[in-house]
Design a protein around this motif. Structure first.
Motif, PDB file in Angstrom:
ATOM      1  N   GLY A   1       0.817  -1.212   0.000  1.00 38.17           N
ATOM      2  CA  GLY A   1       0.000   0.000   0.000  1.00 38.17           C
ATOM      3  C   GLY A   1       0.849   1.259   0.000  1.00 38.17           C
ATOM      4  N   ALA A   2       1.915   1.263   0.803  1.00 36.18           N
ATOM      5  CA  ALA A   2       2.796   2.429   0.839  1.00 36.18           C
ATOM      6  C   ALA A   2       3.492   2.628  -0.505  1.00 36.18           C
ATOM      7  N   LEU A   3       3.931   1.548  -1.133  1.00 39.31           N
ATOM      8  CA  LEU A   3       4.583   1.661  -2.439  1.00 39.31           C
ATOM      9  C   LEU A   3       3.608   2.152  -3.510  1.00 39.31           C
ATOM     10  N   LEU A   4       2.384   1.663  -3.472  1.00 39.22           N
ATOM     11  CA  LEU A   4       1.392   2.120  -4.443  1.00 39.22           C
ATOM     12  C   LEU A   4       1.038   3.589  -4.235  1.00 39.22           C
ATOM     13  N   LEU A   5       0.915   4.016  -2.979  1.00 36.63           N
ATOM     14  CA  LEU A   5       0.644   5.426  -2.717  1.00 36.63           C
ATOM     15  C   LEU A   5       1.801   6.307  -3.158  1.00 36.63           C
ATOM     16  N   ASP A   6       3.029   5.848  -2.961  1.00 36.70           N
ATOM     17  CA  ASP A   6       4.192   6.605  -3.412  1.00 36.70           C
ATOM     18  C   ASP A   6       4.235   6.684  -4.940  1.00 36.70           C
ATOM     19  N   ALA A   7       3.939   5.581  -5.606  1.00 36.45           N
ATOM     20  CA  ALA A   7       3.909   5.588  -7.066  1.00 36.45           C
ATOM     21  C   ALA A   7       2.808   6.506  -7.585  1.00 36.45           C
ATOM     22  N   TYR A   8       1.667   6.520  -6.910  1.00 37.56           N
ATOM     23  CA  TYR A   8       0.591   7.420  -7.305  1.00 37.56           C
ATOM     24  C   TYR A   8       1.008   8.880  -7.125  1.00 37.56           C
ATOM     25  N   GLY A   9       1.698   9.177  -6.029  1.00 35.78           N
ATOM     26  CA  GLY A   9       2.182  10.541  -5.812  1.00 35.78           C
ATOM     27  C   GLY A   9       3.182  10.961  -6.874  1.00 35.78           C
ATOM     28  N   ALA A  10       4.075  10.056  -7.256  1.00 37.05           N
ATOM     29  CA  ALA A  10       5.042  10.362  -8.308  1.00 37.05           C
ATOM     30  C   ALA A  10       4.342  10.581  -9.645  1.00 37.05           C
TER      31      ALA A  10
ATOM     32  N   ARG B   1       1.288  11.725 -10.045  1.00 37.45           N
ATOM     33  CA  ARG B   1       0.629  13.040  -9.966  1.00 37.45           C
ATOM     34  C   ARG B   1       1.633  14.174 -10.159  1.00 37.45           C
ATOM     35  N   ARG B   2       2.820  14.046  -9.553  1.00 36.07           N
ATOM     36  CA  ARG B   2       3.847  15.081  -9.715  1.00 36.07           C
ATOM     37  C   ARG B   2       4.304  15.169 -11.166  1.00 36.07           C
ATOM     38  N   ARG B   3       4.462  14.036 -11.822  1.00 29.98           N
ATOM     39  CA  ARG B   3       4.888  14.033 -13.220  1.00 29.98           C
ATOM     40  C   ARG B   3       3.825  14.663 -14.112  1.00 29.98           C
TER      41      ARG B   3
END
Length: 87
Positions: free
Chosen positions: A67-76, A78-80
């Motif tokens: 879950g933490a990895l998926l949330l981090d990937a989602y944040g990246a 969104r930033r991109r």
């Protein structure tokens, strides 16, 4: 119907509902959150099946780490997307 059977049926239906919602949700952030909920419900199901070691591993790896990895990937992601839209 006993209380344990009622709880098990409720847990099974919550597992099916969360799995379906994680697969069919349009918004990616909602899908990640429902996936984390699915992992926590699955950990509870393993505990109900008297396999607490697997339940703890599911909670730590399935819900926590994934879950933490998926949330981090989602944040990246969104930033991109924000960088691409910025002039």
């Amino acid at each position: 119907m006993s209380l344990a059977l009622g709880f098990d049926l409720l847990l099974a239906s919550a597992l099916l509902w969360s799995a379906w919602r994680a697969l069919t949700t349009v918004r990616l952030d909602h899908a990640v959150v429902v996936f984390i909920v699915f992992g926590l419900l699955m950990a509870l199901a393993w505990a109900r099946l008297q396999a607490p070691d697997i339940g703890l591993a599911e909670a730590a790896i399935g819900a926590g780490l994934s879950g933490a990895l998926l949330l981090d990937a989602y944040g990246a992601l969104r930033r991109r997307e924000a960088e691409r839209k910025a002039p």
